[in-house]
Design a protein around this motif. Structure first.
Motif, PDB file in Angstrom:
ATOM      1  N   LEU A 155       0.825  -1.201   0.000  1.00  0.00           N
ATOM      2  CA  LEU A 155       0.000   0.000   0.000  1.00  0.00           C
ATOM      3  C   LEU A 155       0.864   1.258   0.000  1.00  0.00           C
ATOM      4  O   LEU A 155       0.562   2.227  -0.705  1.00  0.00           O
ATOM      5  CB  LEU A 155      -0.967  -0.008   1.180  1.00  0.00           C
ATOM      6  N   MET A 156       1.918   1.240   0.780  1.00  0.00           N
ATOM      7  CA  MET A 156       2.798   2.404   0.829  1.00  0.00           C
ATOM      8  C   MET A 156       3.528   2.597  -0.506  1.00  0.00           C
ATOM      9  O   MET A 156       3.636   3.728  -1.008  1.00  0.00           O
ATOM     10  CB  MET A 156       3.808   2.261   1.987  1.00  0.00           C
ATOM     11  N   LEU A 157       4.015   1.524  -1.074  1.00  0.00           N
ATOM     12  CA  LEU A 157       4.704   1.633  -2.361  1.00  0.00           C
ATOM     13  C   LEU A 157       3.733   2.087  -3.455  1.00  0.00           C
ATOM     14  O   LEU A 157       4.090   2.872  -4.322  1.00  0.00           O
ATOM     15  CB  LEU A 157       5.360   0.300  -2.750  1.00  0.00           C
ATOM     16  N   ARG A 158       2.504   1.554  -3.356  1.00  0.00           N
ATOM     17  CA  ARG A 158       1.524   1.936  -4.350  1.00  0.00           C
ATOM     18  C   ARG A 158       1.185   3.407  -4.230  1.00  0.00           C
ATOM     19  O   ARG A 158       1.081   4.115  -5.246  1.00  0.00           O
ATOM     20  CB  ARG A 158       0.259   1.094  -4.184  1.00  0.00           C
ATOM     21  N   LYS A 159       0.999   3.911  -3.039  1.00  0.00           N
ATOM     22  CA  LYS A 159       0.634   5.305  -2.843  1.00  0.00           C
ATOM     23  C   LYS A 159       1.802   6.232  -3.115  1.00  0.00           C
ATOM     24  O   LYS A 159       1.650   7.242  -3.786  1.00  0.00           O
ATOM     25  CB  LYS A 159       0.119   5.528  -1.422  1.00  0.00           C
ATOM     26  N   PHE A 160       2.971   5.942  -2.610  1.00  0.00           N
ATOM     27  CA  PHE A 160       4.093   6.866  -2.704  1.00  0.00           C
ATOM     28  C   PHE A 160       5.002   6.621  -3.912  1.00  0.00           C
ATOM     29  O   PHE A 160       5.734   7.517  -4.312  1.00  0.00           O
ATOM     30  CB  PHE A 160       4.926   6.820  -1.410  1.00  0.00           C
ATOM     31  N   LEU A 161       4.995   5.445  -4.462  1.00  0.00           N
ATOM     32  CA  LEU A 161       5.917   5.162  -5.561  1.00  0.00           C
ATOM     33  C   LEU A 161       5.177   4.841  -6.852  1.00  0.00           C
ATOM     34  O   LEU A 161       5.454   5.437  -7.892  1.00  0.00           O
ATOM     35  CB  LEU A 161       6.836   4.001  -5.179  1.00  0.00           C
ATOM     36  N   TYR A 162       4.229   3.928  -6.832  1.00  0.00           N
ATOM     37  CA  TYR A 162       3.590   3.461  -8.052  1.00  0.00           C
ATOM     38  C   TYR A 162       2.763   4.575  -8.703  1.00  0.00           C
ATOM     39  O   TYR A 162       2.861   4.794  -9.906  1.00  0.00           O
ATOM     40  CB  TYR A 162       2.704   2.238  -7.762  1.00  0.00           C
TER      41      TYR A 162
END
Length: 170
Positions: free
Chosen positions: A26-33
């Motif tokens: 979720l964090m990678l999706r929100k902040f990176l993806y």
């Protein structure tokens, strides 16, 4: 030391790993993806816009090229038409000049013929008047001298020679 080997991990550690993985996802999706995806989409749209713009410019260039080629062909046709018109006008001017020259030559010839006829008439008048004068002179000489036919012919010939030489030489 006792090592315990299990084929299946413990449920609590597995749930924590899954929760950590989900949180990381979720964090990678929100902040990176999403930012990377937005950046890639923006780049894709920019590239597509540039390609569409290049295609439009290319089509416009082709259209302009066709337009310029049409104008060049039109200019060539117009220049050929101008040259043809100038050639025709030159022919007309040449024919007009020739016609004027012929007319002027005919006028000069007619004037010369009239002048010749006038001079001929004057010369005939002179010959008539001279013939009359000669006849009078011959008659007066014949009257002055009573002569026979041979003497009269000699006198006439002599008189004609004298008068002819003096009149034609003056």
């Amino acid at each position: 030391m006792d090592i315990e080997v299990r084929a299946l991990p413990q449920l609590s550690s597995m749930l924590i790993a899954w929760a950590a993985l989900l949180l990381l996802y979720l964090m990678l999706r929100k902040f990176l993806y999403k930012p990377v995806s937005n950046f890639l989409n923006a780049r894709k749209e920019k590239i597509q816009g540039d390609l569409d713009g290049a295609k439009a410019l290319n089509e416009e260039a082709v259209h302009l090229k066709e337009d310029y080629e049409g104008r060049i062909n039109q200019a060539k046709l117009e220049s050929q038409q101008i040259i043809e018109n100038a050639r025709k006008r030159g022919e007309e001017v040449r024919e007009d000049i020739i016609a004027e020259a012929k007319l002027e030559a005919e006028t000069i010839i007619n004037k010369a013929r009239k002048e010749i006829a006038r001079e001929k008439e004057i010369a005939l008048q002179d010959v008539k008047s001279q013939a009359g004068e000669m006849a009078i002179l011959i008659a007066s000489r014949i009257m002055e001298e009573q002569v026979n036919m041979d003497t009269q012919k000699n006198l006439i010939n002599k008189f004609i020679d004298e008068v002819g030489k003096s009149k034609w030489q003056s």
